[in-house]
Design a protein around this motif. Structure first.
Motif, PDB file in Angstrom:
ATOM      1  N   MET A  24       0.825  -1.212   0.000  1.00  0.00           N
ATOM      2  CA  MET A  24       0.000   0.000   0.000  1.00  0.00           C
ATOM      3  C   MET A  24       0.859   1.261   0.000  1.00  0.00           C
ATOM      4  SD  MET A  24      -3.275  -1.142   2.391  1.00  0.00           S
ATOM      5  CE  MET A  24      -2.913   0.068   3.572  1.00  0.00           C
ATOM      6  N   ILE A  25       1.944   1.263   0.735  1.00  0.00           N
ATOM      7  CA  ILE A  25       2.842   2.425   0.766  1.00  0.00           C
ATOM      8  C   ILE A  25       3.481   2.637  -0.607  1.00  0.00           C
ATOM      9  CG2 ILE A  25       5.040   3.272   1.687  1.00  0.00           C
ATOM     10  CD1 ILE A  25       4.183   2.026   4.385  1.00  0.00           C
ATOM     11  N   ILE A  26       3.907   1.566  -1.235  1.00  0.00           N
ATOM     12  CA  ILE A  26       4.519   1.675  -2.554  1.00  0.00           C
ATOM     13  C   ILE A  26       3.508   2.175  -3.585  1.00  0.00           C
ATOM     14  CG2 ILE A  26       5.513   0.327  -4.459  1.00  0.00           C
ATOM     15  CD1 ILE A  26       6.872  -1.399  -2.273  1.00  0.00           C
ATOM     16  N   VAL A  27       2.301   1.617  -3.569  1.00  0.00           N
ATOM     17  CA  VAL A  27       1.265   2.029  -4.519  1.00  0.00           C
ATOM     18  C   VAL A  27       0.907   3.496  -4.319  1.00  0.00           C
ATOM     19  CG1 VAL A  27      -1.176   1.712  -5.116  1.00  0.00           C
ATOM     20  CG2 VAL A  27       0.316  -0.265  -4.906  1.00  0.00           C
ATOM     21  N   THR A  28       0.749   3.921  -3.076  1.00  0.00           N
ATOM     22  CA  THR A  28       0.413   5.320  -2.790  1.00  0.00           C
ATOM     23  C   THR A  28       1.517   6.255  -3.250  1.00  0.00           C
ATOM     24  OG1 THR A  28      -0.887   4.618  -0.874  1.00  0.00           O
ATOM     25  CG2 THR A  28      -0.231   6.932  -0.961  1.00  0.00           C
ATOM     26  N   THR A  29       2.750   5.892  -3.017  1.00  0.00           N
ATOM     27  CA  THR A  29       3.882   6.721  -3.430  1.00  0.00           C
ATOM     28  C   THR A  29       3.943   6.853  -4.953  1.00  0.00           C
ATOM     29  OG1 THR A  29       5.113   6.016  -1.481  1.00  0.00           O
ATOM     30  CG2 THR A  29       6.376   7.014  -3.265  1.00  0.00           C
ATOM     31  N   VAL A  30       3.782   5.740  -5.650  1.00  0.00           N
ATOM     32  CA  VAL A  30       3.807   5.776  -7.116  1.00  0.00           C
ATOM     33  C   VAL A  30       2.631   6.587  -7.644  1.00  0.00           C
ATOM     34  CG1 VAL A  30       3.561   4.344  -9.180  1.00  0.00           C
ATOM     35  CG2 VAL A  30       5.109   3.643  -7.358  1.00  0.00           C
ATOM     36  N   LYS A  31       1.472   6.404  -7.052  1.00  0.00           N
ATOM     37  CA  LYS A  31       0.275   7.137  -7.470  1.00  0.00           C
ATOM     38  C   LYS A  31       0.467   8.644  -7.303  1.00  0.00           C
ATOM     39  CE  LYS A  31      -4.677   6.434  -6.928  1.00  0.00           C
ATOM     40  NZ  LYS A  31      -5.708   5.827  -6.099  1.00  0.00           N
ATOM     41  N   MET A  32       1.068   9.059  -6.190  1.00  0.00           N
ATOM     42  CA  MET A  32       1.315  10.488  -5.957  1.00  0.00           C
ATOM     43  C   MET A  32       2.320  11.048  -6.969  1.00  0.00           C
ATOM     44  SD  MET A  32       1.196  10.905  -1.772  1.00  0.00           S
ATOM     45  CE  MET A  32       2.746  11.710  -1.776  1.00  0.00           C
ATOM     46  N   GLN A  33       3.329  10.275  -7.309  1.00  0.00           N
ATOM     47  CA  GLN A  33       4.331  10.734  -8.265  1.00  0.00           C
ATOM     48  C   GLN A  33       3.761  10.847  -9.676  1.00  0.00           C
ATOM     49  OE1 GLN A  33       7.393  11.837  -7.549  1.00  0.00           O
ATOM     50  NE2 GLN A  33       6.942  11.497  -5.400  1.00  0.00           N
ATOM     51  N   MET A  34       2.826   9.995 -10.018  1.00  0.00           N
ATOM     52  CA  MET A  34       2.258   9.985 -11.357  1.00  0.00           C
ATOM     53  C   MET A  34       1.065  10.934 -11.508  1.00  0.00           C
ATOM     54  SD  MET A  34       4.300   7.942 -12.765  1.00  0.00           S
ATOM     55  CE  MET A  34       3.636   7.391 -14.297  1.00  0.00           C
ATOM     56  N   SER A  35       0.546  11.416 -10.407  1.00  0.00           N
ATOM     57  CA  SER A  35      -0.643  12.263 -10.424  1.00  0.00           C
ATOM     58  C   SER A  35      -0.338  13.635 -11.021  1.00  0.00           C
ATOM     59  CB  SER A  35      -1.164  12.443  -8.994  1.00  0.00           C
ATOM     60  OG  SER A  35      -2.209  13.378  -8.974  1.00  0.00           O
ATOM     61  N   PRO A  36      -1.286  14.196 -11.781  1.00  0.00           N
ATOM     62  CA  PRO A  36      -1.085  15.551 -12.303  1.00  0.00           C
ATOM     63  C   PRO A  36      -1.236  16.606 -11.197  1.00  0.00           C
ATOM     64  CG  PRO A  36      -3.252  14.738 -12.917  1.00  0.00           C
ATOM     65  CD  PRO A  36      -2.527  13.603 -12.249  1.00  0.00           C
ATOM     66  N   ILE A  37      -1.808  16.211 -10.056  1.00  0.00           N
ATOM     67  CA  ILE A  37      -1.984  17.118  -8.924  1.00  0.00           C
ATOM     68  C   ILE A  37      -0.751  17.017  -8.043  1.00  0.00           C
ATOM     69  CG2 ILE A  37      -3.435  17.704  -6.951  1.00  0.00           C
ATOM     70  CD1 ILE A  37      -4.806  17.935  -9.724  1.00  0.00           C
ATOM     71  N   LYS A  38      -0.056  18.111  -7.904  1.00  0.00           N
ATOM     72  CA  LYS A  38       1.159  18.136  -7.095  1.00  0.00           C
ATOM     73  C   LYS A  38       0.889  18.772  -5.740  1.00  0.00           C
ATOM     74  CE  LYS A  38       3.447  16.294 -10.362  1.00  0.00           C
ATOM     75  NZ  LYS A  38       3.564  14.869 -10.328  1.00  0.00           N
ATOM     76  N   GLN A  39       1.601  18.298  -4.738  1.00  0.00           N
ATOM     77  CA  GLN A  39       1.529  18.903  -3.419  1.00  0.00           C
ATOM     78  C   GLN A  39       2.676  19.899  -3.331  1.00  0.00           C
ATOM     79  OE1 GLN A  39       1.209  16.211  -0.164  1.00  0.00           O
ATOM     80  NE2 GLN A  39      -0.643  15.276  -0.960  1.00  0.00           N
ATOM     81  N   ILE A  40       2.334  21.144  -2.998  1.00  0.00           N
ATOM     82  CA  ILE A  40       3.344  22.189  -2.972  1.00  0.00           C
ATOM     83  C   ILE A  40       3.548  22.693  -1.548  1.00  0.00           C
ATOM     84  CG2 ILE A  40       2.833  22.874  -5.348  1.00  0.00           C
ATOM     85  CD1 ILE A  40       1.438  25.338  -4.176  1.00  0.00           C
ATOM     86  N   SER A  41       4.698  23.284  -1.321  1.00  0.00           N
ATOM     87  CA  SER A  41       5.042  23.816  -0.006  1.00  0.00           C
ATOM     88  C   SER A  41       4.454  25.211   0.178  1.00  0.00           C
ATOM     89  CB  SER A  41       6.559  23.871   0.143  1.00  0.00           C
ATOM     90  OG  SER A  41       7.087  24.857  -0.729  1.00  0.00           O
ATOM     91  N   THR A  42       4.567  25.714   1.388  1.00  0.00           N
ATOM     92  CA  THR A  42       4.084  27.068   1.675  1.00  0.00           C
ATOM     93  C   THR A  42       4.885  28.099   0.879  1.00  0.00           C
ATOM     94  OG1 THR A  42       5.528  27.143   3.621  1.00  0.00           O
ATOM     95  CG2 THR A  42       3.238  26.508   3.977  1.00  0.00           C
TER      96      THR A  42
END
Length: 141
Positions: A24-42
């Motif tokens: 689950m950790i691996i799948v979530t990490t890969v999914k986040m990297q491939m997602s067009p939605i990025k998490q950005i810092s402040t």
């Protein structure tokens, strides 16, 4: 290695849970990297708002928004979120839109909905409003 195999065979349920968690950790990490939605810092949010006329879209409840929000943030009521009614944001379609929630968890789904609605520069503030306030950045009331 022999001890690991012995442990796994003696504790099948525990081993299965451990393997499931790793997968689950691996799948979530890969999914986040491939997602067009990025998490950005402040810092990235500040840069996008100042240099590229980005919009902070606060999806928290109205009471929380009034208690303190990012300067120039736009509040989007939950009724419009549930209906995917982003018509009030049409004029910002070409600008970066950073979705902000309390802790950065619920904003991902809204950002995905925005992306599907044609807002290609949608992203999420990593850590949400909690990261903003803990960084000591200004809050408007």
């Amino acid at each position: 290695m022999e001890q690991l195999i012995t442990f796994a065979s003696d504790n099948g349920m525990l081993s299965a849970v451990w393997v499931a968690l790793v997968v689950m950790i691996i799948v979530t990490t890969v999914k986040m990297q491939m997602s067009p939605i990025k998490q950005i810092s402040t810092q990235d949010l500040t840069f996008l708002m100042n240099k590229e006329e980005g919009i902070a879209l606060d999806i928290r409840k109205e009471k929380e928004f009034k208690a303190g929000h990012i300067l120039d943030a736009i509040s989007l009521p939950s009724e419009k979120i549930d209906k995917n009614d982003f018509t009030s944001l049409e004029k910002y379609k070409d600008k970066p839109i950073i979705v902000v929630c309390a802790a950065g968890m619920s904003a991902v789904q809204i950002a995905n909905d925005l992306y599907k609605g044609g807002f290609t520069r949608a992203s999420v503030l990593k850590g949400g409003m909690n990261s903003w306030t803990s960084a000591g950045l200004p809050v408007a009331k």
